[in-house]
Write an enzyme that holds these catalytic residues in place. Structure first.
Site, PDB file in Angstrom:
ATOM      1  N   ASP A  62      21.693  10.952 -69.311  1.00 25.70           N
ATOM      2  CA  ASP A  62      21.414  10.409 -70.717  1.00 25.70           C
ATOM      3  C   ASP A  62      21.303  11.742 -71.553  1.00 25.70           C
ATOM      4  O   ASP A  62      22.061  11.330 -72.621  1.00 25.70           O
ATOM      5  CB  ASP A  62      19.833   9.746 -70.773  1.00 25.70           C
ATOM      6  N   HIS A  75      26.288   5.335 -75.952  1.00 25.84           N
ATOM      7  CA  HIS A  75      25.588   4.482 -75.683  1.00 25.84           C
ATOM      8  C   HIS A  75      25.690   2.951 -76.075  1.00 25.84           C
ATOM      9  O   HIS A  75      25.322   2.150 -75.558  1.00 25.84           O
ATOM     10  CB  HIS A  75      24.061   4.761 -76.622  1.00 25.84           C
ATOM     11  N   HIS A  80      27.264   1.813 -72.919  1.00 27.55           N
ATOM     12  CA  HIS A  80      26.301   1.627 -71.944  1.00 27.55           C
ATOM     13  C   HIS A  80      25.850   0.011 -72.225  1.00 27.55           C
ATOM     14  O   HIS A  80      25.648  -0.684 -71.280  1.00 27.55           O
ATOM     15  CB  HIS A  80      25.047   2.420 -72.067  1.00 27.55           C
ATOM     16  N   HIS A  99      19.678   3.615 -66.737  1.00 32.85           N
ATOM     17  CA  HIS A  99      20.220   3.871 -67.941  1.00 32.85           C
ATOM     18  C   HIS A  99      21.132   5.018 -68.042  1.00 32.85           C
ATOM     19  O   HIS A  99      22.109   5.067 -68.632  1.00 32.85           O
ATOM     20  CB  HIS A  99      19.265   4.059 -69.064  1.00 32.85           C
TER      21      HIS A  99
END
Length: 208
Positions: A9, A92, A95, A109
């Site tokens: 992340d 993101h 994602h 994540h």
């Protein structure tokens, strides 16, 4: 695995911040990217490269070392300040697109964001040395670099299109990139990132 996912992340922080700075996109508080925010985001990437593997060694040995503490700070404080103050971009959003695929649901994540970062760099056509540096880092700490490593070893064109279309919905952070982004471009970026990761795993150069 949680520590590694945290690094995945944090990995995106600098590259998404840079994209927002280039486009003038708003940050996560509705403001604009500052030099301080960019410096924090860049420090994330610098710390990951410098201390990531040493932090994992310390964790395995159950030792609290300066490298371990710097990575904990990077994964939490620096990454948090960096993304809120500078903004999010393609990593993101990709994602978020990946989450429509049931095969990815058992992955954290940060593991999916790491692959999203590679896809963002492919989308941006970043220089090969930079792309390989990120690929090398991911491999060195056990982050996924292929679709198979996030549960998508068997994926048809229809699912890939669903992922891409979710990534580019109105209001998604992928539109903070400094150029227009289409679903077709995301499909190609995901394919390019996966091909590079598979080439890397097979021992070739991992170029896109």
């Amino acid at each position: 695995r949680l520590l590694i996912a945290g690094m995945g992340d944090a990995l995106s922080t600098f590259f998404e911040a840079r994209a927002c700075a280039r486009s003038g996109a708003p940050n996560c508080r509705g403001g604009t990217t500052t030099q301080a925010a960019l410096a924090v985001a860049e420090l994330c990437w610098r710390n990951l490269r410098a201390d990531g593997t040493a932090a994992l060694t310390a964790m395995d040995e159950q030792r609290i070392t300066p490298a371990f503490e710097r990575i904990v700070e990077t994964n939490t404080l620096l990454s948090g300040l960096g993304f809120e103050s500078a903004g999010l971009a393609a990593a993101h959003a990709i994602h978020n697109g990946l989450t429509v695929a049931p095969g990815t649901h058992s992955f954290f994540h940060g593991e999916k964001v790491a692959f999203g970062t590679l896809a963002q760099l492919a989308l941006e056509q970043s220089p090969e040395p930079e792309f390989r540096e990120v690929l090398t880092f991911c491999s060195s700490i056990g982050l996924p670099v292929t679709l198979a490593e996030i549960g998508l070893g068997e994926m048809d064109d229809s699912l890939l299109r669903q992922i891409a279309e979710r990534s580019v919905i109105t209001g998604e952070s992928i539109h903070h990139e400094p150029f227009p982004v289409s679903a077709e471009a995301v499909i190609q970026a995901i394919r390019d990132a996966d091909a590079a990761g598979r080439a890397w795993r097979s021992g070739s150069a991992g170029q896109r």
